[in-house]
Write an enzyme that holds these catalytic residues in place. Structure first.
Site, PDB file in Angstrom:
ATOM      1  N   ARG A  24       9.943   0.531  -2.893  1.00 15.46           N
ATOM      2  CA  ARG A  24      11.070   0.583  -3.829  1.00 15.46           C
ATOM      3  C   ARG A  24      11.881   1.857  -3.624  1.00 15.46           C
ATOM      4  O   ARG A  24      13.115   1.819  -3.672  1.00 15.46           O
ATOM      5  CB  ARG A  24      10.536   0.473  -5.266  1.00 15.46           C
ATOM      6  CG  ARG A  24      10.087  -0.966  -5.591  1.00 15.46           C
ATOM      7  CD  ARG A  24       9.145  -1.007  -6.784  1.00 15.46           C
ATOM      8  NE  ARG A  24       8.815  -2.355  -7.214  1.00 15.46           N
ATOM      9  CZ  ARG A  24       7.958  -3.188  -6.613  1.00 15.46           C
ATOM     10  NH1 ARG A  24       7.338  -2.812  -5.487  1.00 15.46           N
ATOM     11  NH2 ARG A  24       7.713  -4.396  -7.107  1.00 15.46           N
ATOM     12  N   GLY A  88       5.617  -8.960   2.645  1.00 12.44           N
ATOM     13  CA  GLY A  88       6.206  -9.838   1.630  1.00 12.44           C
ATOM     14  C   GLY A  88       7.135  -9.061   0.712  1.00 12.44           C
ATOM     15  O   GLY A  88       8.176  -9.563   0.298  1.00 12.44           O
ATOM     16  N   GLN A 161       7.227  -9.327  -7.298  1.00  9.77           N
ATOM     17  CA  GLN A 161       8.203  -9.441  -6.212  1.00  9.77           C
ATOM     18  C   GLN A 161       9.340 -10.362  -6.624  1.00  9.77           C
ATOM     19  O   GLN A 161      10.509 -10.076  -6.380  1.00  9.77           O
ATOM     20  CB  GLN A 161       7.517  -9.930  -4.943  1.00  9.77           C
ATOM     21  CG  GLN A 161       6.492  -8.918  -4.443  1.00  9.77           C
ATOM     22  CD  GLN A 161       5.782  -9.354  -3.179  1.00  9.77           C
ATOM     23  OE1 GLN A 161       5.945 -10.474  -2.727  1.00  9.77           O
ATOM     24  NE2 GLN A 161       4.984  -8.467  -2.620  1.00  9.77           N
ATOM     25  N   ASP A 304      -4.320  -7.273  -5.879  1.00 12.95           N
ATOM     26  CA  ASP A 304      -4.676  -6.858  -4.520  1.00 12.95           C
ATOM     27  C   ASP A 304      -6.103  -6.300  -4.442  1.00 12.95           C
ATOM     28  O   ASP A 304      -6.653  -6.148  -3.352  1.00 12.95           O
ATOM     29  CB  ASP A 304      -3.678  -5.809  -4.011  1.00 12.95           C
ATOM     30  CG  ASP A 304      -2.283  -6.398  -3.841  1.00 12.95           C
ATOM     31  OD1 ASP A 304      -2.186  -7.622  -3.597  1.00 12.95           O
ATOM     32  OD2 ASP A 304      -1.300  -5.656  -3.969  1.00 12.95           O
ATOM     33  N   ARG A 335      -6.834 -15.497   0.498  1.00 16.61           N
ATOM     34  CA  ARG A 335      -7.886 -14.514   0.175  1.00 16.61           C
ATOM     35  C   ARG A 335      -9.045 -15.115  -0.612  1.00 16.61           C
ATOM     36  O   ARG A 335     -10.097 -14.475  -0.716  1.00 16.61           O
ATOM     37  CB  ARG A 335      -7.289 -13.310  -0.558  1.00 16.61           C
ATOM     38  CG  ARG A 335      -6.476 -12.433   0.375  1.00 16.61           C
ATOM     39  CD  ARG A 335      -5.981 -11.160  -0.280  1.00 16.61           C
ATOM     40  NE  ARG A 335      -5.226 -10.369   0.690  1.00 16.61           N
ATOM     41  CZ  ARG A 335      -4.298  -9.473   0.375  1.00 16.61           C
ATOM     42  NH1 ARG A 335      -4.009  -9.241  -0.898  1.00 16.61           N
ATOM     43  NH2 ARG A 335      -3.663  -8.801   1.322  1.00 16.61           N
ATOM     44  N   ARG A 377      -6.479  -6.154   3.527  1.00 18.86           N
ATOM     45  CA  ARG A 377      -7.370  -6.009   2.373  1.00 18.86           C
ATOM     46  C   ARG A 377      -8.731  -6.677   2.610  1.00 18.86           C
ATOM     47  O   ARG A 377      -9.739  -6.259   2.040  1.00 18.86           O
ATOM     48  CB  ARG A 377      -6.699  -6.536   1.104  1.00 18.86           C
ATOM     49  CG  ARG A 377      -5.365  -5.851   0.838  1.00 18.86           C
ATOM     50  CD  ARG A 377      -5.088  -5.562  -0.600  1.00 18.86           C
ATOM     51  NE  ARG A 377      -3.753  -4.970  -0.722  1.00 18.86           N
ATOM     52  CZ  ARG A 377      -3.485  -3.663  -0.693  1.00 18.86           C
ATOM     53  NH1 ARG A 377      -4.473  -2.786  -0.564  1.00 18.86           N
ATOM     54  NH2 ARG A 377      -2.258  -3.211  -0.795  1.00 18.86           N
TER      55      ARG A 377
HETATM   56  C1  S3P Z   1       3.738  -6.291  -5.014  1.00 18.33           C
HETATM   57  C2  S3P Z   1       3.420  -7.317  -5.870  1.00 18.33           C
HETATM   58  C3  S3P Z   1       2.257  -8.188  -5.660  1.00 18.33           C
HETATM   59  C4  S3P Z   1       1.245  -7.564  -4.701  1.00 18.33           C
HETATM   60  C5  S3P Z   1       1.896  -6.994  -3.487  1.00 18.33           C
HETATM   61  C6  S3P Z   1       2.901  -5.929  -3.863  1.00 18.33           C
HETATM   62  C7  S3P Z   1       4.966  -5.505  -5.286  1.00 18.33           C
HETATM   63  O1  S3P Z   1       2.706  -9.399  -5.110  1.00 18.33           O
HETATM   64  O2  S3P Z   1       0.281  -8.521  -4.341  1.00 18.33           O
HETATM   65  O3  S3P Z   1       0.930  -6.409  -2.629  1.00 18.33           O
HETATM   66  O4  S3P Z   1       5.123  -4.409  -4.704  1.00 18.33           O
HETATM   67  O5  S3P Z   1       5.779  -5.963  -6.097  1.00 18.33           O
HETATM   68  P1  S3P Z   1       3.265 -10.597  -6.042  1.00 18.33           P
HETATM   69  O6  S3P Z   1       4.411 -10.045  -6.786  1.00 18.33           O
HETATM   70  O7  S3P Z   1       3.716 -11.691  -5.122  1.00 18.33           O
HETATM   71  O8  S3P Z   1       2.115 -10.998  -6.905  1.00 18.33           O
END
Ligand code: S3P
Length: 416
Positions: A24, A88, A161, A304, A335, A377
């Site tokens: 971020r 992601g 996310q 996580d 996972r 992980r």
């Molecule tokens: C994250 C949110 C999580 C987490 C990822 C980081 C983030 O994912 O698993 O490692 O930085 O917003 P999701 O929002 O898809 O659950």
């Protein structure tokens, strides 16, 4: 990579910076007016993907040591190919950040990222007027120039996310946007954007955003509780461990609730707030473990950490049941399957379910070979399981830890 069995494991560790906050700090400052310094940034492969995408879009991101200097741009250039690698967070947050900025960009990723769902982000963004294509709901994702308007968005999955993508798009949308999520997920986006001057009101799982410009803002990144979790878990099993300067934002500390439930003794020291985020040292003591029963409510705050929590359950005599965690299936690997296979390969007894695990814990695990499936992980949770096992063992594709924790094995070897 070979991991030796350890009868004792103690020490003081400073694990790398928080992955969510580093992403971020890079993405938002690259879209802001002015220059910002990010101290303690995580320079794992995922965050480097965010840095290189923002450079391709016209921002300056300079890295020296763990310090990052970002000079933002209010006008992104078109980007025919933004490679998000394994990340992601990079892809999903960029979809929101780019949606209303008049650019044409195409986002790609590696095989794992290309198998993960992107429609969950594209769909709510389209409600704001975004024009986004995702082939069969997956990467490559193409973002087209579009004019956005405010909307009332109720997200279908509890995902920070997805929420963050909508909030970022809303910064460039006419009028007011409200985002409501089914469970409160990590709120680093809301905290950081407020510090950067955005017009944002965060009320737990409901966030209201109006069109705003961002001012560059320095960030001090705390250590990542998701990375500290591996060392804290080993401390709970084998000694006394302190992890320094860990981010303890309440949306991230489900691990500590699990420690409470399992009887792990720990305490927080030097509690303080830095750059709007709570930070503390976490000290954990070797403890007899009780089996764990947990459901969906806790999941977003420890999503996580679930693979390493499953490892702890394997050492807690009795039956542990983890449910409400179907999101694990769409992470860097499935996972639920990967964690179950890992524990069973080491002599554990774990049954995968639709939305979690049933783990019949014993005092010990034998050891053996961990297939990481190139999921960072799973590799690190496997390393903890092996270190606490009878005879240790080895990890396949061990180098994937560089996604979020460069230097993990070296730090593990430092435990006394
Ligand atoms: C994250 C949110 C999580 C987490 C990822 C980081 C983030 O994912 O698993 O490692 O930085 O917003 P999701 O929002 O898809 O659950």
């Amino acid at each position: 990579m070979n991991i030796a069995a350890r009868k004792e494991f103690s020490g003081q560790f400073t694990v790398p910076g928080d992955k969510s906050i580093t992403h971020r700090a890079i993405l938002f400052n690259a879209a802001a007016e002015g220059e910002a310094h990010i101290a303690g940034a995580l320079l794992g492969e995922d965050c480097l993907s965010s840095a290189s995408c923002m450079r391709a879009l016209g921002a300056k991101v300079e890295i020296s040591g763990a310090d990052v200097r970002v000079i933002g741009t209010r006008e992104f250039c078109d980007a025919p190919l933004l490679d998000c690698g394994n990340s992601g967070t990079t892809m999903r947050l960029l979809m929101g950040l780019l949606a209303g900025r008049g650019v044409h960009a195409s986002l790609t990723g590696d095989a794992s990222l290309s198998a993960r769902p992107m429609e969950r982000v594209a769909r709510p963004l389209r409600l704001l007027g975004a024009e986004i294509e995702a082939e069969n709901g997956h990467a490559p994702v193409t973002v087209f120039p579009a004019r956005l308007h405010g909307y009332f968005v109720q997200t279908q999955v509890a995902s920070a996310q997805v929420k963050s993508a909508v909030i970022l798009a809303a910064l460039g949308a006419a009028g007011e946007t409200v985002v409501e999520e089914p469970l409160f997920t990590r709120d680093h986006t809301e905290r950081m954007l407020a510090a950067m001057g955005a017009d944002i009101l965060a009320e737990g799982p409901r966030v209201t955003v109006r069109q705003s410009a961002l001012r560059a803002t320095d960030v001090n990144v705390p250590a990542d509780i998701s990375s500290a979790a591996y060392f804290l878990a080993l401390g709970a099993l084998r000694g006394e461990v302190v992890c320094k300067n860990v981010g303890v934002n309440p949306t991230r500390t489900g691990l500590l609730r699990v420690f409470d439930k399992m009887g792990v003794r720990y305490r927080l020291e030097n509690e303080r707030t830095e750059c709007g985020e709570p930070v503390a040292d976490i000290r954990v003591f070797r403890s007899p473990l009780r089996p764990l029963h947990m459901g969906a409510e806790l999941v977003p705050s420890l999503i996580d950490e679930l693979p390493v929590i499953a490892v702890l359950c394997a050492f807690a005599e009795g039956e542990s049941v983890i449910s409400g965690a179907e999101e694990l299936k769409v992470k860097e690997s499935d996972r639920i399957a990967a964690t179950s296979a890992m524990l069973n390969a080491l002599g554990g007894d774990c049954t995968p379910t639709e939305d979690g695990f049933i783990i019949r814990g014993k005092k010990t695990l034998a050891g053996g070979r961990v297939r990481s499936l190139k999921d960072h992980r799973i590799a690190m949770s496997g390393a903890v399981a092996l270190a606490a096992s009878e005879r240790g063992g080895s990890i396949e594709d061990a180098e994937c830890v560089n996604i979020s924790f460069p230097g993990f094995y070296e730090m593990l070897a430092k435990g006394e």
